[in-house]
Every structure is written in C-alpha cells, then in structure tokens.
Design a protein around this motif. Sequence first.
Motif, PDB file in Angstrom:
ATOM      1  N   GLY A  60       0.795  -1.227   0.000  1.00  0.00           N
ATOM      2  CA  GLY A  60       0.000   0.000   0.000  1.00  0.00           C
ATOM      3  C   GLY A  60       0.823   1.270   0.000  1.00  0.00           C
ATOM      4  N   ASP A  61       2.107   1.170   0.377  1.00  0.00           N
ATOM      5  CA  ASP A  61       2.970   2.351   0.374  1.00  0.00           C
ATOM      6  C   ASP A  61       3.411   2.677  -1.050  1.00  0.00           C
ATOM      7  OD1 ASP A  61       2.698   2.407   3.050  1.00  0.00           O
ATOM      8  OD2 ASP A  61       4.728   1.753   3.534  1.00  0.00           O
ATOM      9  N   GLU A  62       3.417   3.950  -1.382  1.00  0.00           N
ATOM     10  CA  GLU A  62       3.862   4.389  -2.696  1.00  0.00           C
ATOM     11  C   GLU A  62       5.220   5.071  -2.537  1.00  0.00           C
ATOM     12  OE1 GLU A  62       0.903   6.766  -4.544  1.00  0.00           O
ATOM     13  OE2 GLU A  62      -0.617   5.184  -4.565  1.00  0.00           O
ATOM     14  N   VAL A  63       6.259   4.289  -2.711  1.00  0.00           N
ATOM     15  CA  VAL A  63       7.624   4.781  -2.563  1.00  0.00           C
ATOM     16  C   VAL A  63       8.354   4.578  -3.882  1.00  0.00           C
ATOM     17  CG1 VAL A  63       9.806   4.563  -1.323  1.00  0.00           C
ATOM     18  CG2 VAL A  63       7.645   4.204  -0.114  1.00  0.00           C
ATOM     19  N   VAL A  64       8.923   5.653  -4.408  1.00  0.00           N
ATOM     20  CA  VAL A  64       9.673   5.581  -5.654  1.00  0.00           C
ATOM     21  C   VAL A  64      11.162   5.605  -5.326  1.00  0.00           C
ATOM     22  CG1 VAL A  64      10.157   6.706  -7.858  1.00  0.00           C
ATOM     23  CG2 VAL A  64       7.833   6.736  -6.918  1.00  0.00           C
TER      24      VAL A  64
END
Length: 369
Positions: free
Chosen positions: A333-337
């Motif tokens: 669920g985390d949006e980390v680029v």
Amino acid sequence: MRAGTAQRSLPTAAAGSVWSYEESDIRAHEFLAAVAGNRDIYEYVEDPVEHARVNSLMLLFNEEVAEAFETFLARMPQPRAEAWRELISGGVSSEVFGPLTLQERVDEHQIGAYLQATRNRRIISAVVTAVVAVALVLVGVVVWNELIAEDDRIAGSLDFGVLGGASNEAALVGGPPVVETSLIATLSETVAVLAGDAPLAQRDMDAPPGSFPYPAGSVSATLFQYAGSGHVLFVGPSGFVDDSCLRASVVTQDLRPLDVVTSGPCVEPVGRTATVGCVGPTAVLLDLKVPTGVVELPEGGSGFADAVRVKLVGHDERFEALFVGATIEVSAGDEVVVPRFGAAPGDELIFNFGTDQVGVCTVTGALPQ
C-alpha cells in the motif's frame, strides 16, 4: 542418474512449526545432498529449487524420495512448498480424474486422523461452531481479496521508475543523490549455521567473535536508480569496502532470487560480479538487474521484484551459512519511488542517511552491462 527402486535411508523432518524461508532452503539443500549421495554436482546454486533443476536432481525423485521430502514440505511456507511440488510433479499441479497426488494422499490421512479424533471428543457447542464459521468466512474474504490484488499486479513492489539501456547520457540525468529514508536497511540480522548433518536447531548458533570484519549494525544499504539501471548502495565505516564481502539479491515476495551480485574479497562468490558505479572508503554502489514486470520462474510459477536482500558475508569452514543481513522492502500500500540521481565520472558523491552514517564515493564511469 535416474532413481531406482531399492529402499534407501532418507532423512525426514519431524512435525512442527513452519520454518522461515532461509531455514527451508538450508533444509532442502541438506535433503538434496542426502539424495545425491556421492554423485557429482555440476554447479552449486544457493536457491535449492534452481540447484535441483540445474543439476538434474529431480531425476532421483521416485515415490519413496518424494514421500520423504513431503515431510520437509509440510514445514515450509506455502509459496516455497508449492514451488517444490510444482517441480516434483513436472510442472503440473494436478491431473483431472487422475490418481491422487502425494499431497492429496497426505491430506486424506490427515483428514482421516482428524475425524477419528473428533469422534472421541465432546460435541462442540453451536455457539462455538457459529463463531468459527464466521471467522472462516472473514478469513476467506481477506484471502480472496489478497488473491485478486495479486492477480491484478503488473509490477513489483519496488518502483524504480522507467529503466532503460545504460548509457553515459542516462548517467547524467537527475540531480545530486537524496536518500529515501524508508528504503534504508541496517545489516543487523546475524545468521550462523554450522555445517553437518545434525538437525538445524542444533547447528543454529551465535556467530563466533571475529566472524565479520565489522560488527552487526555498522553497515547499512539503500536503493537508487542511476544510469538507467537499479543500484544498491552500501555505506559503512571507513575502509569497509576493501575488507567486506558484500552480496545483494533482487528477490520475489517469497525470497526467490532473480539477480544476485557480489563485491569485495569473497572466498566463495555467489551470482555475478557487480558493476561498481561509485566507490570510496565509506560507500560502494553496485548495479542490479531489476525486472519491471512479472517474471516466469524456471521451476514453475511467476514472481515480481518485491525486495532486495543485502548481506555482509563471513567465511569460516566450520559454517554452512555465516552472514549479517537485512531486507530492503516496501510495505503493501505504500507508494515509494526509488530515487534517481545523475553524475559524471570523477564526481564525488555524498550520501546522507539522516543519522550518523554518511557515505562518500567517487563515480567510476563503469556502466551496467
């Protein structure tokens, strides 16, 4: 090298709790070694499923061997056990209207034993039954939602952005490096397993003093995109780059390696030799081959690039496994680029981890192959 029909003394695993993935792989290697006996092994592969495939060890799996190995599969995490069963069955999970598979026969025995035990128990109250039924429904809904989410995936959990062919032009794209703190992992998980045939519980021990050139917790790692490719950065005390055997593996959700790189003075290198993009007394940048979509696995099934395992590897002939490690991963669920930076050969880069750790290295100009 096919399996015969003569009876053999094969190891079995006692019933118990589910093993970790690493313990499962160690025990699988032990079983394969027992089955292979004195036969020559073409190539040792750290992933036991791939090891069995590369060395044609599945030719030794007759019904007797498969039944013994089933006791090991019963202790493994479900994804790992399914990968083995797929390989043992030749790539087919089940046969319509065919004979029962080994696992199905085991399940029948387990169900029969359960029913016999149930006849000797007191009748469970209707209230308890209702509560259990509701709980099963809720668990089913959660599992179903997870399966749907898994089917809908088109990329791994690690978002490296758009990866392309490595080039001098791509290496210059991006500003100075900025560390993403959620992608920092400190190498603090120590694993020390003695070599031998004794049960793993008897061989799992504390690492002896001096096993590693630097103590657990002194080296950290994170991820970057550079020159159109994924990279892992190790940061540690001054001089650690020259003294440490470092290893990084791009892995699936169940820790199946997709790419393994090694750097430094390693007695037993595993995987390929990494391309060093930046090196200094306190930091080293190694390239990674990161698949952007689904990967079809040789042993059957598929996976995504969901995490990166990092290790500081020790060497002691008394030990089968000896390392300090960690996992770089992103929570569901985390949006980390994964951050991107650009630099030219000869540039000095500073990587600030936001703590007392700061890595400094000089860009080499070497590009991933």
